[in-house]
Write an enzyme that holds these catalytic residues in place. Structure first.
Site, PDB file in Angstrom:
ATOM      1  N   SER A  41       0.796  -1.224   0.000  1.00 46.19           N
ATOM      2  CA  SER A  41       0.000   0.000   0.000  1.00 46.19           C
ATOM      3  C   SER A  41       0.832   1.279   0.000  1.00 46.19           C
ATOM      4  O   SER A  41       0.338   2.329  -0.413  1.00 46.19           O
ATOM      5  CB  SER A  41      -0.948   0.014   1.201  1.00 46.19           C
ATOM      6  OG  SER A  41      -0.222  -0.184   2.407  1.00 46.19           O
ATOM      7  N   ASP A  73      -3.275   7.850   8.257  1.00 45.92           N
ATOM      8  CA  ASP A  73      -4.155   6.875   8.897  1.00 45.92           C
ATOM      9  C   ASP A  73      -3.356   6.095   9.932  1.00 45.92           C
ATOM     10  O   ASP A  73      -2.381   6.604  10.467  1.00 45.92           O
ATOM     11  CB  ASP A  73      -4.844   5.971   7.858  1.00 45.92           C
ATOM     12  CG  ASP A  73      -3.859   5.133   7.039  1.00 45.92           C
ATOM     13  OD1 ASP A  73      -2.659   5.110   7.377  1.00 45.92           O
ATOM     14  OD2 ASP A  73      -4.299   4.487   6.060  1.00 45.92           O
ATOM     15  N   HIS A  96      -0.064   4.668   7.303  1.00 45.78           N
ATOM     16  CA  HIS A  96       0.550   5.308   6.138  1.00 45.78           C
ATOM     17  C   HIS A  96       0.891   6.773   6.378  1.00 45.78           C
ATOM     18  O   HIS A  96       0.091   7.504   6.974  1.00 45.78           O
ATOM     19  CB  HIS A  96      -0.381   5.179   4.934  1.00 45.78           C
ATOM     20  CG  HIS A  96      -0.797   3.771   4.658  1.00 45.78           C
ATOM     21  ND1 HIS A  96      -1.996   3.253   5.099  1.00 45.78           N
ATOM     22  CD2 HIS A  96      -0.160   2.764   4.004  1.00 45.78           C
ATOM     23  CE1 HIS A  96      -2.092   1.986   4.726  1.00 45.78           C
ATOM     24  NE2 HIS A  96      -0.990   1.659   4.068  1.00 45.78           N
TER      25      HIS A  96
END
Length: 376
Positions: free
Chosen positions: A50, A340, A343
Site C-alpha cells: 500500500s 491513517d 501510512h
C-alpha cells in the site's frame, strides 16, 4: 526513358515503404536507449504494498484493503484514487522528479493498455506481501509473485509490441521500484500463526531470500535499475498506539531493522547473480524515524496520532489502520506524520522522495541516490 524513370520511382517508393514500418519501432528503440546506449529514464514499473499502490485494489471485488473513498485523496488533484494517503505517494513524487509526463497507471485498470503503458505501470497491491499468504486478512490482494507474473505475462509483451523492440533493449531505461515486506511482519509473522513458530531471524532470512529470487526474476526479464524501499518503523505507527503507550514498540522496530539490514546487504551481493544490475536502497525507516524523534525540526507537529478518524479495531475491516469512510481529518495535514493508522501523509512522502532523489548520505540512500541511478 519515361518507363525507366517510372520503374525507378516505384522501386524507390517500395524501399521507403518497407523501411518505414520496421524502422519505426527501431527508431523508437534508438530514442529510448539514447545515442550512447543509456538514455534517460522512460518510466517506472512498481511492485509492492500500500505504500506504493496507486489504486490496484480498487478493482479487487473482495478486498477490504481499499482507499478509494474520502478522506483518502482529499489533497490529491483527482480526489480519492486508491492511494493510501491524503495526497501524492512516493511513486507520484519520484515520477515528478524524473520528469515523467504522467502519473503511473495501475495494472488492474482495464484502460491500462496500448500507449498508456510506455511510461510504466504500477502493479502494487495494498495489504500484500513478499510471501503469498500475507494479505489473507484483507481477503483479496495481489501478492508480489503475482505482480511479477502480471508484468511478465501481460505488460511486457504489450510494451514490446508498442515500442517495436525487445525487453533487453527497452527495460534498462526503466526503474523497477519495489516496496514490500512490512505487511509480512505486521499482518503475518506477529499475528502468531502456528506456521510462523520460527525465530524472527529465520522468518527474515526467508523473506530476504524470497525477495532476492523475485528480483532475479525481474532481472532475467531485462530489468537493470532497481529501487528498493525499506520497511518503515512498524513500532511507531498509530495502529499500535494502544500497545505502545507513548513509545515505539521495540520488537516491531527490531524486525523492520533486521529486514532492512538484510535488504541493504542484498545490494552488496547482488552483483554476483545480477552482474549488469544497479540497485539503490532507500532507507525510509531512518527518514521517518528521524522525523518522529524531532518532528519540529522537519516542520511537523504530531508524530503519534493519525490525521483521519480510524475505523475502530472491533469493526468489520477495522484493524486501526484505515480511515473511516467520510470521516473527519486533522486541520493541518502538512504538520502530521501519519494520515491513517499506518501510512504517512503526503508531507512525509515528499521528505522520502526528496531524500531518495538527492541525498548523498549513505545512511539514507545506498550506495547512490535515485538521480544518480537514473543517469547510469
Amino acid at each position: 526513358m519515361t518507363k525507366k524513370t517510372g520503374t525507378s520511382l516505384i522501386l524507390l517508393w517500395l524501399q521507403l515503404l518497407t523501411c518505414f514500418f520496421p524502422c519505426n519501432g527501431n527508431d523508437h528503440c534508438s530514442r529510448v536507449k539514447g545515442n550512447d546506449g543509456t538514455g534517460q529514464i522512460e518510466g517506472m514499473f512498481v511492485f509492492g504494498s500500500s505504500l506504493v499502490d496507486n489504486g490496484n485494489n480498487n478493482y479487487l471485488q473482495n478486498s477490504t484493503a481499499k482507499a478509494d473513498f474520502l478522506p483518502y485523496g482529499i489533497d490529491f488533484p483527482h480526489g480519492p484514487s486508491g492511494r493510501f494517503t491524503n495526497g501524492k505517494n512516493v511513486i507520484d513524487l519520484l515520477g515528478e522528479k524524473l520528469k515523467l509526463p504522467s502519473l503511473i497507471p495501475t495494472f488492474s485498470d482495464p484502460s491500462t493498455k496500448g500507449s498508456k503503458i510506455v511510461h510504466g505501470v504500477n502493479f502494487a497491491s495494498g495489504a500484500s506481501g513478499i510471501l503469498d499468504d500475507t494479505g489473507f486478512l484483507a481477503r483479496q490482494v495481489i501478492s508480489l509473485n503475482q505482480q511479477i507474473r502480471n508484468f511478465e505475462e501481460f505488460t511486457l509483451p504489450e510494451l514490446e509490441k508498442q515500442l517495436g523492440c525487445g525487453s533487453r533493449e527497452l527495460l534498462p531505461n526503466y526503474l523497477f521500484v519495489v516496496g514490500a515486506g512490512g505487511n509480512d511482519y505486521s499482518f503475518n509473522y506477529f499475528l502468531g500463526k502456528p506456521e510462523n513458530s520460527v525465530s524472527l531471524q529465520a522468518f527474515t532470512d526467508n523473506l530476504t531470500n524470497s525477495l532476492s529470487q523475485q528480483l532475479k526474476n525481474l532481472y532475467n526479464l531485462g530489468a537493470r535499475k532497481f529501487v528498493l524501499m525499506s520497511v518503515n518503523p512498524l513500532g511507531c505507527v498509530p495502529m499500535v498506539n494502544a500497545l505502545r503507550k507513548g513509545r515505539c514498540i521495540k520488537a516491531l522496530n527490531q524486525a523492520a531493522t533486521l529486514f532492512n539490514d538484510g535488504l541493504k546487504s542484498l545490494i552488496d551481493v547482488a552483483k554476483a547473480d545480477m552482474p549488469t544490475s544497479n540497485l539503490v536502497f532507500v532507507n525510509s525507516y531512518k527518514i521517518i524515524r528521524d522525523i518522529i524523534k524531532n518532528p519540529a525540526s522537519k516542520g511537523f507537529k504530531d508524530a503519534n496520532s493519525a490525521c483521519c478518524e480510524l475505523v475502530p479495531s472491533n469493526q468489520l475491516r477495522g484493524s486501526g489502520v484505515l480511515c473511516n469512510k467520510g470521516g473527519k481529518t486533522c486541520g493541518d495535514r502538512n504538520a502530521q506524520v501519519f494520515f491513517d493508522g499506518l501510512h504517512p501523509t503526503e508531507a512525509v512522502n515528499i521528505q522520502i522522495a526528496t531524500k531518495a532523489f538527492t541525498s548523498y548520505l549513505q545512511t539514507e540512500v545506498y550506495p547512490i541516490n535515485v538521480n544518480q541511478l537514473a543517469k547510469l
